[in-house]
Scaffold this active site. Structure first.
Site, short mmCIF file in Angstrom:
data_model
loop_
_atom_site.label_atom_id
_atom_site.label_comp_id
_atom_site.label_asym_id
_atom_site.label_seq_id
_atom_site.Cartn_x
_atom_site.Cartn_y
_atom_site.Cartn_z
CD GLU A 268 18.34 -8.72 71.14
OE1 GLU A 268 19.33 -9.02 70.81
OE2 GLU A 268 18.02 -8.99 72.31
CD GLU A 317 19.17 0.23 76.28
OE1 GLU A 317 19.50 -1.04 76.90
OE2 GLU A 317 19.32 -0.57 74.67
CE LYS A 320 22.28 -3.30 76.25
NZ LYS A 320 21.89 -4.32 75.32
CD GLU A 325 26.77 -5.45 73.93
OE1 GLU A 325 25.42 -4.86 74.12
OE2 GLU A 325 27.23 -6.02 72.82
#
Length: 344
Positions: A268, A317, A320, A325
């Site tokens: 990541e 997303e 999250k 985030e």
């Protein structure tokens, strides 16, 4: 005479081209494609078949998913997209304690798809070292490896675990990199396992977090790959960006626990485009990720050569935690880019 020289030059050029072709044929996969992590913590994300098409249309050659997902595995069939598949943290204890559970997991989530899906790594747990579940990581890795071996797959699919850059207790200068005492007690035996099986350590590397936690000592340009010259001189090594410094500190830490032959895959890395401190902007996210793509083919001062790297993440997303985030995506859920990026 001129004609003879011309012929000789032509022959030399032809020989050079043949030599180059031979090198390319001998090393067809020297440079790995950049990967992108496909997180699914959203209630408005496109169907996996559309996601796979989006990877293909953007020339993204590798994917990481954080748990087995039937629809995604089916959609990947025949795509040639390389896959990191995680054993989710919630499954570690059962797989560590029961070889038959590991065999069943491999049967259902790997063997069932190997005819059409290009599995690259199984990441046994994500960022659980150090911590309460750390004790389960190595036995789970061993059981997954044994299950893959029994299925005849251990030669083509490597077993590892993904750790945070926070496993470093010392990171400056990079040559003094060392794991924290808490992490080292768990990572030492894991590194030996990786070394014996020719597998890399997967590491989540985030210059963003290093920068925002210490902006007084770390310049934004150093974090974004935009420094015009050397920022850190470490013996024979010159560091112009923080990413290289973190990765090389990790390599030094590996050497410290007997893992000098263990490689690193950046499982990541990324930069948020909003929702947080002033540095979390669309412009900075675009700059970081584009420079990351452009840079990783070169390697680090300590380890020249391509670094296999996965950007986090494919989508914003919405399930999250609010804030940064929710803002790591390269794309919105409607598949429109958050900012332009060139994966080639």
């Amino acid at each position: 005479m001129a004609k003879q020289i011309s012929v000789e030059v032509s022959n030399m050029v032809a020989a050079a081209l043949m030599l180059l072709l031979g090198v390319l044929v001998a090393n067809p996969t020297t440079v790995q494609s950049i990967g992108v992590c496909y997180g699914m913590n959203g209630d408005n994300l496109p169907q996996p078949s559309s996601v796979v098409s989006l990877y293909e249309s953007n020339g993204i050659g590798a994917m990481r998913i954080y748990a087995p997902d039937t629809a995604t595995l089916q959609a990947l069939g025949g795509s040639n997209i390389q896959l990191i598949l995680d054993v989710p943290n919630g499954s570690l204890q059962s797989i560590a304690s029961d070889p038959s559970a590991a065999a069943a997991w491999v049967q259902s989530n790997v063997q069932a798809y190997t005819s059409s899906v290009s599995f690259r790594y199984i990441a046994v747990g994500n960022e659980v070292i150090p911590g309460g579940q750390a004790q389960y990581v190595l036995p789970a890795m061993q059981n997954i490896y044994n299950a893959l071996s029994s299925a005849g797959l251990s030669g083509q699919i490597k077993v590892s675990t993904a750790v945070s850059q926070g496993v470093l207790g010392t990171s400056y200068p990079p040559s003094s990199g060392a794991f924290s005492s808490d992490a080292a007690s768990t990572l030492g035996p894991i590194v030996q396992f990786l070394a014996s099986n020719g597998a890399p350590l997967l590491v989540n590397v985030y210059p963003y977090f290093s920068y925002v936690s210490n902006p007084g000592s770390i310049s934004l340009s150093y974090a974004l790959f935009t420094s015009p010259g050397t920022v850190v001189q470490d013996g024979q090594y010159n560091y112009q960006n923080l990413f290289d410094a973190i990765v090389d500190a990790l390599y030094a830490a590996l050497e410290g626990v007997g893992g000098s032959n263990v490689g690193i895959v950046v499982s990541e890395s990324g930069w948020p485009s909003g929702g947080g401190p002033a540095a979390a902007t669309v412009g900075n996210a675009q700059t970081y990720n584009q420079n990351l793509i452009n840079h990783v083919g070169n390697g680090t001062p300590r380890k020249p050569g391509p670094i296999e790297t996965y950007i986090f993440a494919m989508f914003n997303e919405d399930l999250k935690s609010p804030g940064i985030e929710q803002n790591w995506g390269l794309f919105y859920p409607n598949q429109q880019p958050v900012y332009s990026i060139n994966f080639s």
